[in-house]
Design a protein around this motif. Structure first.
Motif, PDB file in Angstrom:
ATOM      1  N   ASN A 279       0.821  -1.217   0.000  1.00 42.62           N
ATOM      2  CA  ASN A 279       0.000   0.000   0.000  1.00 42.62           C
ATOM      3  C   ASN A 279       0.854   1.264   0.000  1.00 42.62           C
ATOM      4  O   ASN A 279       1.349   1.702   1.013  1.00 42.62           O
ATOM      5  N   HIS A 280       0.979   1.789  -1.202  1.00 37.39           N
ATOM      6  CA  HIS A 280       1.767   3.003  -1.400  1.00 37.39           C
ATOM      7  C   HIS A 280       0.920   3.991  -2.191  1.00 37.39           C
ATOM      8  O   HIS A 280      -0.148   3.638  -2.701  1.00 37.39           O
ATOM      9  N   ALA A 281       1.402   5.206  -2.284  1.00 40.55           N
ATOM     10  CA  ALA A 281       0.725   6.201  -3.121  1.00 40.55           C
ATOM     11  C   ALA A 281       1.503   6.346  -4.422  1.00 40.55           C
ATOM     12  O   ALA A 281       2.727   6.235  -4.435  1.00 40.55           O
ATOM     13  N   ILE A 282       0.774   6.548  -5.525  1.00 38.52           N
ATOM     14  CA  ILE A 282       1.439   6.815  -6.812  1.00 38.52           C
ATOM     15  C   ILE A 282       1.225   8.286  -7.132  1.00 38.52           C
ATOM     16  O   ILE A 282       0.087   8.756  -7.174  1.00 38.52           O
ATOM     17  N   ILE A 283       2.315   9.016  -7.314  1.00 42.78           N
ATOM     18  CA  ILE A 283       2.224  10.438  -7.624  1.00 42.78           C
ATOM     19  C   ILE A 283       2.532  10.606  -9.102  1.00 42.78           C
ATOM     20  O   ILE A 283       3.648  10.336  -9.548  1.00 42.78           O
ATOM     21  N   CYS A 284       1.538  11.028  -9.884  1.00 40.90           N
ATOM     22  CA  CYS A 284       1.722  11.174 -11.325  1.00 40.90           C
ATOM     23  C   CYS A 284       1.968  12.638 -11.662  1.00 40.90           C
ATOM     24  O   CYS A 284       1.055  13.463 -11.587  1.00 40.90           O
ATOM     25  N   GLY A 285       3.204  12.947 -12.029  1.00 41.68           N
ATOM     26  CA  GLY A 285       3.575  14.324 -12.363  1.00 41.68           C
ATOM     27  C   GLY A 285       4.312  14.971 -11.208  1.00 41.68           C
ATOM     28  O   GLY A 285       3.740  15.202 -10.154  1.00 41.68           O
ATOM     29  N   TYR A 286       5.609  15.226 -11.428  1.00 44.44           N
ATOM     30  CA  TYR A 286       6.434  15.815 -10.359  1.00 44.44           C
ATOM     31  C   TYR A 286       6.695  17.282 -10.695  1.00 44.44           C
ATOM     32  O   TYR A 286       7.812  17.696 -10.939  1.00 44.44           O
ATOM     33  N   GLY A 287       5.638  18.072 -10.762  1.00 45.83           N
ATOM     34  CA  GLY A 287       5.764  19.508 -11.037  1.00 45.83           C
ATOM     35  C   GLY A 287       5.628  20.298  -9.753  1.00 45.83           C
ATOM     36  O   GLY A 287       5.997  19.824  -8.687  1.00 45.83           O
ATOM     37  N   ARG A 288       5.049  21.474  -9.851  1.00 45.89           N
ATOM     38  CA  ARG A 288       4.932  22.350  -8.685  1.00 45.89           C
ATOM     39  C   ARG A 288       4.078  21.722  -7.602  1.00 45.89           C
ATOM     40  O   ARG A 288       4.396  21.773  -6.416  1.00 45.89           O
ATOM     41  N   THR A 289       2.963  21.102  -8.025  1.00 43.42           N
ATOM     42  CA  THR A 289       2.074  20.479  -7.040  1.00 43.42           C
ATOM     43  C   THR A 289       2.655  19.144  -6.571  1.00 43.42           C
ATOM     44  O   THR A 289       2.794  18.900  -5.369  1.00 43.42           O
ATOM     45  N   GLY A 290       3.002  18.295  -7.548  1.00 50.31           N
ATOM     46  CA  GLY A 290       3.488  16.962  -7.218  1.00 50.31           C
ATOM     47  C   GLY A 290       4.700  16.980  -6.290  1.00 50.31           C
ATOM     48  O   GLY A 290       4.787  16.187  -5.349  1.00 50.31           O
ATOM     49  N   SER A 291       5.628  17.908  -6.545  1.00 49.51           N
ATOM     50  CA  SER A 291       6.841  17.939  -5.726  1.00 49.51           C
ATOM     51  C   SER A 291       6.518  18.333  -4.286  1.00 49.51           C
ATOM     52  O   SER A 291       7.117  17.822  -3.337  1.00 49.51           O
ATOM     53  N   ARG A 292       5.548  19.238  -4.132  1.00 48.61           N
ATOM     54  CA  ARG A 292       5.143  19.621  -2.768  1.00 48.61           C
ATOM     55  C   ARG A 292       4.452  18.462  -2.051  1.00 48.61           C
ATOM     56  O   ARG A 292       4.664  18.244  -0.865  1.00 48.61           O
ATOM     57  N   VAL A 293       3.611  17.743  -2.779  1.00 48.27           N
ATOM     58  CA  VAL A 293       2.927  16.596  -2.163  1.00 48.27           C
ATOM     59  C   VAL A 293       3.960  15.571  -1.704  1.00 48.27           C
ATOM     60  O   VAL A 293       3.894  15.057  -0.575  1.00 48.27           O
ATOM     61  N   VAL A 294       4.946  15.300  -2.570  1.00 48.58           N
ATOM     62  CA  VAL A 294       5.988  14.319  -2.248  1.00 48.58           C
ATOM     63  C   VAL A 294       6.757  14.728  -0.988  1.00 48.58           C
ATOM     64  O   VAL A 294       7.038  13.899  -0.119  1.00 48.58           O
ATOM     65  N   ALA A 295       7.077  16.016  -0.872  1.00 43.03           N
ATOM     66  CA  ALA A 295       7.814  16.479   0.313  1.00 43.03           C
ATOM     67  C   ALA A 295       7.027  16.180   1.583  1.00 43.03           C
ATOM     68  O   ALA A 295       7.588  15.760   2.600  1.00 43.03           O
ATOM     69  N   GLU A 296       5.702  16.350   1.526  1.00 43.63           N
ATOM     70  CA  GLU A 296       4.861  16.081   2.704  1.00 43.63           C
ATOM     71  C   GLU A 296       4.809  14.579   3.010  1.00 43.63           C
ATOM     72  O   GLU A 296       4.810  14.178   4.169  1.00 43.63           O
ATOM     73  N   LEU A 297       4.726  13.771   1.939  1.00 45.26           N
ATOM     74  CA  LEU A 297       4.676  12.323   2.163  1.00 45.26           C
ATOM     75  C   LEU A 297       5.991  11.833   2.773  1.00 45.26           C
ATOM     76  O   LEU A 297       6.000  10.983   3.662  1.00 45.26           O
ATOM     77  N   GLN A 298       7.110  12.399   2.292  1.00 46.27           N
ATOM     78  CA  GLN A 298       8.408  12.036   2.860  1.00 46.27           C
ATOM     79  C   GLN A 298       8.470  12.403   4.329  1.00 46.27           C
ATOM     80  O   GLN A 298       8.898  11.615   5.163  1.00 46.27           O
ATOM     81  N   ALA A 299       7.991  13.618   4.638  1.00 43.17           N
ATOM     82  CA  ALA A 299       8.011  14.077   6.027  1.00 43.17           C
ATOM     83  C   ALA A 299       7.165  13.156   6.904  1.00 43.17           C
ATOM     84  O   ALA A 299       7.483  12.935   8.073  1.00 43.17           O
ATOM     85  N   ALA A 300       6.094  12.616   6.331  1.00 40.82           N
ATOM     86  CA  ALA A 300       5.213  11.736   7.101  1.00 40.82           C
ATOM     87  C   ALA A 300       5.698  10.283   7.099  1.00 40.82           C
ATOM     88  O   ALA A 300       5.106   9.428   7.738  1.00 40.82           O
TER      89      ALA A 300
END
Ligand SMILES: [Ca+2]
Ligand SMILES: [Ca+2]
Lengths: 217, 217
Positions: A1-22
């Motif tokens: 059970n993981h999340a798939i992030i499609c598109g590492y742009g302005r939004t995607g990169s911010r979402v990824v940073a939060e997931l990493q922090a969590a």
């Protein structure tokens, strides 16, 4: 059970940073070789490809994913992605970002569980700052990490729960769950806010509580 | 005391719709003749002009405004507007929208009280949907109009308050204020969440309460 992030742009990169922090697991799909090279350097799980294609989603293990974030550049690409992903995995929790808030309904129909419009989110935040400043304070109180860390818990009363049939006071909820119950969601969809101590608990009720984790202050 | 909305574009028009729904006073400044003509047809108070110019802000009665929303097209225009407006009215509550979240600090320095980045708001919302779904539920429970209407009240304890020196239980806060106290903000900036009945109230404390308005359900 993981999340798939499609598109590492302005939004995607911010979402990824939060997931990493969590500390959550995720895989990124992006069609830019440059982006993928940089992610690989950082040791981040990623797939180089077009996220609207089944093969890219398969490479990101969509079968075992529990959520997918659609933050490709354009709304048509995100809509196509939403349709492809919900076709492959009907139960998948798809969260789509839309550039044009008017297209929210299209995304719902295509199978997106949640649709986020940055323009609408931003405007709504501005409006709330003017119309309900105290509400904004509460939401920040509840969500902001710096000042006070609160945790929301939802405690569904299942068949085996010893609380069923008791009143809130009898069930000693605060002591048992260690949280402040601010609402009860009933099975029929109604929500009772700030239930009194004599409220009787029923099968299917969901207790909504907030508490402050011990190692924060 | 009205709000001045500078720029009636995608963000500004949404903010205005919310202010109208809340019955608040506002004046719009926009530099498009077409936009102004349509607003005037609808009987909405507006000023045709460049919001970065003092004369436009004066025409929108900045002297008696209590807040200003900067939603012009570009970040440089909004920054210029923020500087102009905070120069004219040092205490004004300026809420600025930024396109580039990296420029938030510039706006703070220029005198903006709050800086809203739609991209960051949207990304944050998506991340919270994944990392803290129960938190999102709470925030929706608290802010969404449809399911349950909650009101947040902040009750500052001023010198004349009869609650000072009493405990929460003695002060009978729930009965007196008609709300559920979920936190107390102390004068030193600390916030005590879910204060116990024996918490003693002090001058300067702000009680944060939530209640459900009677004519909603
Ligand atoms: Ca993006
Ligand atoms: Ca705008």
């Amino acid at each position: 059970n993981h999340a798939i992030i499609c598109g590492y742009g302005r939004t995607g990169s911010r979402v990824v940073a939060e997931l990493q922090a969590a500390g959550l697991d995720f895989v990124i799909i992006d069609n830019s070789e440059e982006v993928i090279a940089r992610l690989e350097e950082r040791g981040i799980a990623c797939v180089h490809g077009d996220a609207t294609k089944e093969e890219s989603l398969a490479a990101a293990n969509i079968d075992s994913a529990d959520s997918l974030v659609a933050t490709l550049e354009t709304d048509p690409d995100n809509l196509y992605l939403t349709l492809t992903a919900s076709g492959l995995r009907p139960g998948l929790r798809i969260i789509a970002r839309v550039n044009d808030p008017e297209s929210t309904d299209k995304f719902r129909k295509a199978g997106a569980r949640r649709v986020v419009s940055p323009v609408a989110s931003g405007a709504n935040q501005i409006a709330q700052l003017i119309t309900r400043p105290a509400m904004v304070d509460l939401v920040e109180l509840v969500t902001r990490k710096k000042s006070i860390a609160l945790k929301v818990v939802e405690h569904p009363l299942e068949e085996t729960s010893e609380m069923i049939g008791k009143t809130l006071a009898e069930a000693r909820v605060r002591q048992t769950l260690g949280c402040m119950v601010i609402a009860i969601k009933h099975l029929d969809g109604d929500t009772a806010f700030d239930p009194g101590p004599n409220t009787r608990l029923q099968l299917g009720d969901i207790l909504v509580g907030i508490h402050q984790p011990e190692n924060s202050a």
